[in-house]
Design a protein around this motif. Sequence first.
Motif, PDB file in Angstrom:
ATOM      1  N   LEU A 154      -2.999   4.232  -9.990  1.00  0.00           N
ATOM      2  CA  LEU A 154      -1.892   3.320 -10.253  1.00  0.00           C
ATOM      3  C   LEU A 154      -0.670   3.637  -9.410  1.00  0.00           C
ATOM      4  CD1 LEU A 154      -2.056   3.146 -14.157  1.00  0.00           C
ATOM      5  CD2 LEU A 154      -3.019   1.524 -12.499  1.00  0.00           C
ATOM      6  N   GLY A 155       0.037   2.587  -9.051  1.00  0.00           N
ATOM      7  CA  GLY A 155       1.329   2.683  -8.386  1.00  0.00           C
ATOM      8  C   GLY A 155       2.264   1.695  -9.057  1.00  0.00           C
ATOM      9  N   ARG A 156       3.508   1.693  -8.612  1.00  0.00           N
ATOM     10  CA  ARG A 156       4.491   0.797  -9.213  1.00  0.00           C
ATOM     11  C   ARG A 156       4.906  -0.253  -8.194  1.00  0.00           C
ATOM     12  NH1 ARG A 156       6.191   0.789 -13.936  1.00  0.00           N
ATOM     13  NH2 ARG A 156       5.629   2.953 -14.300  1.00  0.00           N
ATOM     14  N   ALA A 157       4.685  -1.506  -8.551  1.00  0.00           N
ATOM     15  CA  ALA A 157       5.034  -2.630  -7.685  1.00  0.00           C
ATOM     16  C   ALA A 157       6.550  -2.783  -7.612  1.00  0.00           C
ATOM     17  CB  ALA A 157       4.404  -3.913  -8.206  1.00  0.00           C
ATOM     18  N   TRP A 158       7.022  -3.497  -6.597  1.00  0.00           N
ATOM     19  CA  TRP A 158       8.449  -3.704  -6.382  1.00  0.00           C
ATOM     20  C   TRP A 158       9.116  -4.359  -7.581  1.00  0.00           C
ATOM     21  CZ3 TRP A 158      10.175  -8.706  -6.565  1.00  0.00           C
ATOM     22  CH2 TRP A 158       9.216  -9.708  -6.412  1.00  0.00           C
ATOM     23  N   PHE A 159       8.369  -5.094  -8.404  1.00  0.00           N
ATOM     24  CA  PHE A 159       8.948  -5.777  -9.569  1.00  0.00           C
ATOM     25  C   PHE A 159       8.863  -4.939 -10.833  1.00  0.00           C
ATOM     26  CE2 PHE A 159       4.741  -7.484  -8.544  1.00  0.00           C
ATOM     27  CZ  PHE A 159       4.015  -7.116  -9.659  1.00  0.00           C
ATOM     28  N   GLY A 160       8.346  -3.683 -10.725  1.00  0.00           N
ATOM     29  CA  GLY A 160       8.397  -2.737 -11.824  1.00  0.00           C
ATOM     30  C   GLY A 160       7.103  -2.490 -12.570  1.00  0.00           C
ATOM     31  N   ASP A 161       6.121  -3.368 -12.490  1.00  0.00           N
ATOM     32  CA  ASP A 161       4.863  -3.188 -13.214  1.00  0.00           C
ATOM     33  C   ASP A 161       3.943  -2.218 -12.485  1.00  0.00           C
ATOM     34  OD1 ASP A 161       5.756  -5.052 -15.032  1.00  0.00           O
ATOM     35  OD2 ASP A 161       4.429  -6.652 -14.353  1.00  0.00           O
ATOM     36  N   GLU A 162       3.116  -1.531 -13.270  1.00  0.00           N
ATOM     37  CA  GLU A 162       2.085  -0.691 -12.681  1.00  0.00           C
ATOM     38  C   GLU A 162       0.931  -1.580 -12.228  1.00  0.00           C
ATOM     39  OE1 GLU A 162       2.096   3.807 -14.305  1.00  0.00           O
ATOM     40  OE2 GLU A 162       1.040   2.353 -15.551  1.00  0.00           O
TER      41      GLU A 162
ATOM     42  N   PHE B 151       0.809  -1.213   0.000  1.00  0.00           N
ATOM     43  CA  PHE B 151       0.000   0.000   0.000  1.00  0.00           C
ATOM     44  C   PHE B 151       0.846   1.269   0.000  1.00  0.00           C
ATOM     45  CE2 PHE B 151      -3.198  -3.021   1.622  1.00  0.00           C
ATOM     46  CZ  PHE B 151      -4.203  -2.772   0.708  1.00  0.00           C
ATOM     47  N   CYS B 152       1.920   1.283   0.761  1.00  0.00           N
ATOM     48  CA  CYS B 152       2.706   2.519   0.873  1.00  0.00           C
ATOM     49  C   CYS B 152       3.786   2.624  -0.199  1.00  0.00           C
ATOM     50  CB  CYS B 152       3.303   2.627   2.278  1.00  0.00           C
ATOM     51  SG  CYS B 152       2.023   2.800   3.542  1.00  0.00           S
ATOM     52  N   ARG B 153       4.683   1.678  -0.259  1.00  0.00           N
ATOM     53  CA  ARG B 153       5.760   1.776  -1.254  1.00  0.00           C
ATOM     54  C   ARG B 153       5.221   1.826  -2.667  1.00  0.00           C
ATOM     55  NH1 ARG B 153      10.461  -1.996   1.031  1.00  0.00           N
ATOM     56  NH2 ARG B 153      11.542  -0.356   2.160  1.00  0.00           N
ATOM     57  N   THR B 154       4.245   0.984  -2.959  1.00  0.00           N
ATOM     58  CA  THR B 154       3.691   0.931  -4.316  1.00  0.00           C
ATOM     59  C   THR B 154       3.149   2.288  -4.751  1.00  0.00           C
ATOM     60  OG1 THR B 154       3.174  -1.415  -4.124  1.00  0.00           O
ATOM     61  CG2 THR B 154       1.900  -0.168  -5.744  1.00  0.00           C
ATOM     62  N   PHE B 155       2.560   3.021  -3.805  1.00  0.00           N
ATOM     63  CA  PHE B 155       1.930   4.292  -4.146  1.00  0.00           C
ATOM     64  C   PHE B 155       2.746   5.497  -3.679  1.00  0.00           C
ATOM     65  CE2 PHE B 155      -1.433   1.137  -4.239  1.00  0.00           C
ATOM     66  CZ  PHE B 155      -1.918   1.346  -5.529  1.00  0.00           C
ATOM     67  N   GLY B 156       4.054   5.285  -3.472  1.00  0.00           N
ATOM     68  CA  GLY B 156       4.970   6.388  -3.192  1.00  0.00           C
ATOM     69  C   GLY B 156       4.821   7.012  -1.822  1.00  0.00           C
ATOM     70  N   ARG B 157       4.348   6.254  -0.863  1.00  0.00           N
ATOM     71  CA  ARG B 157       4.177   6.749   0.501  1.00  0.00           C
ATOM     72  C   ARG B 157       5.296   6.210   1.385  1.00  0.00           C
ATOM     73  NH1 ARG B 157      -1.346   8.400   0.700  1.00  0.00           N
ATOM     74  NH2 ARG B 157      -1.888   8.769  -1.465  1.00  0.00           N
TER      75      ARG B 157
END
Length: 167
Positions: free
Chosen positions: A121-129, A64-70
């Motif tokens: 949209l956010g970016r997952a740790w593996f690079g995909d949106e 929730f946080c890293r994926t969405f830049g929090r």
Amino acid sequence: MTKRVPFQGAEKESLFAALDRHREAVLWKLEGLDDEQLRRPMTASGTSLLGLVKHLGGAELGWFCRTFGRATGPLPFDLDEDEQSDLRVRPDESTADVLTFYARARASADQVIEELALDDLGRAWFGDEVSLRWVLIHMATETARHAGHMDIVRELIDGRTGDHNRG
């Protein structure tokens, strides 16, 4: 009282309720156990109830946080150093520390869920949106999966089964 997913709720409300229901089951699995029981590795891989809670806290912050830049705040593990460190409770970590971490992770995730739309949209740790919708589905599934693991571990400890207090 056990939370229910609304039978006719809006999509975001229903997805959040599904996640939150499983979060409550995770915490219920800990009730009535002492520190030794919560930390006791019950499988060959070292799975413990408290270790699963720590892992789920990290997953909530990551998705929730890293994926969405929090910001995630401090993490009580280093996956770069040890990829299984989020599943183990160190001797210097108290039960209260792990539960506080999980509560902080849930609160941070809840804020992201409240602020974003399902299609954001956010970016997952593996690079995909990925969309918030996808993350909610993923985390409800992940939390349910580990709540099931916790059900088995709890049964091995003291015979208690089920996913929620029925009283």
